[in-house]
Scaffold this motif. Structure first.
Motif, short mmCIF file in Angstrom:
data_model
loop_
_atom_site.label_atom_id
_atom_site.label_comp_id
_atom_site.label_asym_id
_atom_site.label_seq_id
_atom_site.Cartn_x
_atom_site.Cartn_y
_atom_site.Cartn_z
N LEU A 28 -14.25 76.15 105.65
CA LEU A 28 -15.70 76.07 105.59
C LEU A 28 -16.21 74.76 106.19
CD1 LEU A 28 -16.40 77.54 102.03
CD2 LEU A 28 -16.83 78.63 104.24
N TYR A 29 -15.50 73.67 105.90
CA TYR A 29 -15.89 72.36 106.43
C TYR A 29 -15.79 72.35 107.96
CZ TYR A 29 -16.08 67.29 106.96
OH TYR A 29 -16.43 66.02 107.33
N ARG A 30 -14.72 72.94 108.47
CA ARG A 30 -14.52 72.98 109.92
C ARG A 30 -15.54 73.87 110.61
NH1 ARG A 30 -10.98 76.60 111.70
NH2 ARG A 30 -9.80 76.43 109.77
N GLU A 31 -15.91 74.97 109.97
CA GLU A 31 -16.76 75.97 110.62
C GLU A 31 -18.25 75.79 110.36
OE1 GLU A 31 -15.28 79.84 109.63
OE2 GLU A 31 -13.38 79.50 110.67
N ALA A 32 -18.63 74.99 109.37
CA ALA A 32 -20.06 74.85 109.04
C ALA A 32 -20.93 74.44 110.23
CB ALA A 32 -20.24 73.88 107.88
N PRO A 33 -20.49 73.51 111.09
CA PRO A 33 -21.35 73.14 112.22
C PRO A 33 -21.52 74.26 113.26
CG PRO A 33 -19.74 71.43 111.77
CD PRO A 33 -19.34 72.62 110.97
N LEU A 34 -20.65 75.27 113.22
CA LEU A 34 -20.75 76.34 114.21
C LEU A 34 -22.01 77.19 114.05
CD1 LEU A 34 -17.06 77.55 114.42
CD2 LEU A 34 -18.33 76.18 116.07
N ASN A 35 -22.62 77.17 112.86
CA ASN A 35 -23.85 77.93 112.68
C ASN A 35 -24.88 77.55 113.74
OD1 ASN A 35 -23.15 79.43 110.34
ND2 ASN A 35 -23.40 77.59 109.12
N GLY A 36 -25.00 76.25 113.99
CA GLY A 36 -25.96 75.77 114.97
C GLY A 36 -25.58 76.06 116.41
N ILE A 37 -24.38 76.55 116.63
CA ILE A 37 -23.95 76.95 117.97
C ILE A 37 -24.15 78.45 118.15
CG2 ILE A 37 -21.98 77.13 119.55
CD1 ILE A 37 -20.93 74.53 118.16
N TRP A 38 -23.68 79.22 117.16
CA TRP A 38 -23.80 80.68 117.28
C TRP A 38 -25.25 81.14 117.19
CZ3 TRP A 38 -19.67 80.94 119.50
CH2 TRP A 38 -18.42 80.63 118.97
N GLU A 39 -26.03 80.51 116.34
CA GLU A 39 -27.41 80.94 116.14
C GLU A 39 -28.36 80.32 117.16
OE1 GLU A 39 -28.46 83.30 114.15
OE2 GLU A 39 -26.43 83.61 113.41
N GLY A 40 -27.88 79.40 117.92
CA GLY A 40 -28.72 78.67 118.87
C GLY A 40 -28.83 77.23 118.41
#
Length: 200
Positions: free
Chosen positions: A65-77
């Motif tokens: 979860l810690y590693r992937e949390a910043p990806l929200n701002g990449i996948w969603e824009g």
């Protein structure tokens, strides 16, 4: 959670032909996406602190979860793109501003801090052409005001009061756990407890 469920209801109503709900979902969806993407990394970091070192080892759920949390701002824009999407919706269909403010004003009179935030936001949204340089700040204000409105209307009083004090009032810090004195934190904790489970 309330923000997410409210948007789901708006989308459902829009599919059934409710124009006002469709207008609300067009502007509130990018607002919610922006705020969720920005809050996720900080929230997961705080949760990881609660777990301690065990949460950081490679086979623990928190590590992922810690590693992937910043990806929200990449996948969603990216944050800027999502904020521009909210501004674009308001510029193309100015009725979205009215629908959004109507949603907020449904809680008018329940909390002075929320009322002040709604009034401030309404004055900012008058001239949409001036908002691009401050789009992130405006969208953040929109997210907080909508969350506050929903909580004041639907959540237990202790939860709504804590939110308004820490997100809309003047006495709060940006880190989690920076609550002002006088909130009913015991009621909030009791609400979150699972059954009779008491931590040692």
């Amino acid at each position: 959670m309330w923000l997410t469920m409210r948007l789901a209801a708006a989308l459902d109503a829009a599919e059934r032909g409710d124009r006002a709900e469709g207008l609300l979902s067009r502007v509130a969806t990018p607002v919610a996406k922006y705020w969720a993407c920005k809050r996720a990394p900080a929230f997961v970091a705080e949760a990881l602190e609660c777990h301690g070192g065990n949460g950081f080892i490679g086979d623990h759920l928190m590590e992922r979860l810690y590693r992937e949390a910043p990806l929200n701002g990449i996948w969603e824009g990216t944050g800027n793109v999502i904020c521009l999407d909210a501004l674009r919706a308001m510029r193309r269909e100015p009725e979205t501003v009215t629908a959004f403010l109507d949603e907020l004003r449904a809680a008018r009179g329940a909390d002075a801090r929320l009322d002040a935030r709604i009034d401030s936001l309404a004055s900012r949204l008058i001239d949409l052409e001036k908002l691009e340089p401050v789009a992130r700040r405006v969208v953040e204000e929109m997210a907080l005001a909508m969350q506050g409105s929903l909580l004041v209307r639907h959540a237990p009083a202790a939860v709504a009061d804590a939110f308004c004090a820490t997100r809309l009032g003047a006495d709060w810090g940006h880190a989690y756990g920076t609550l002002p004195v006088g909130l009913d934190t015991q009621a909030i904790v009791a609400r979150a407890r699972v059954g009779d489970c008491v931590l040692p």
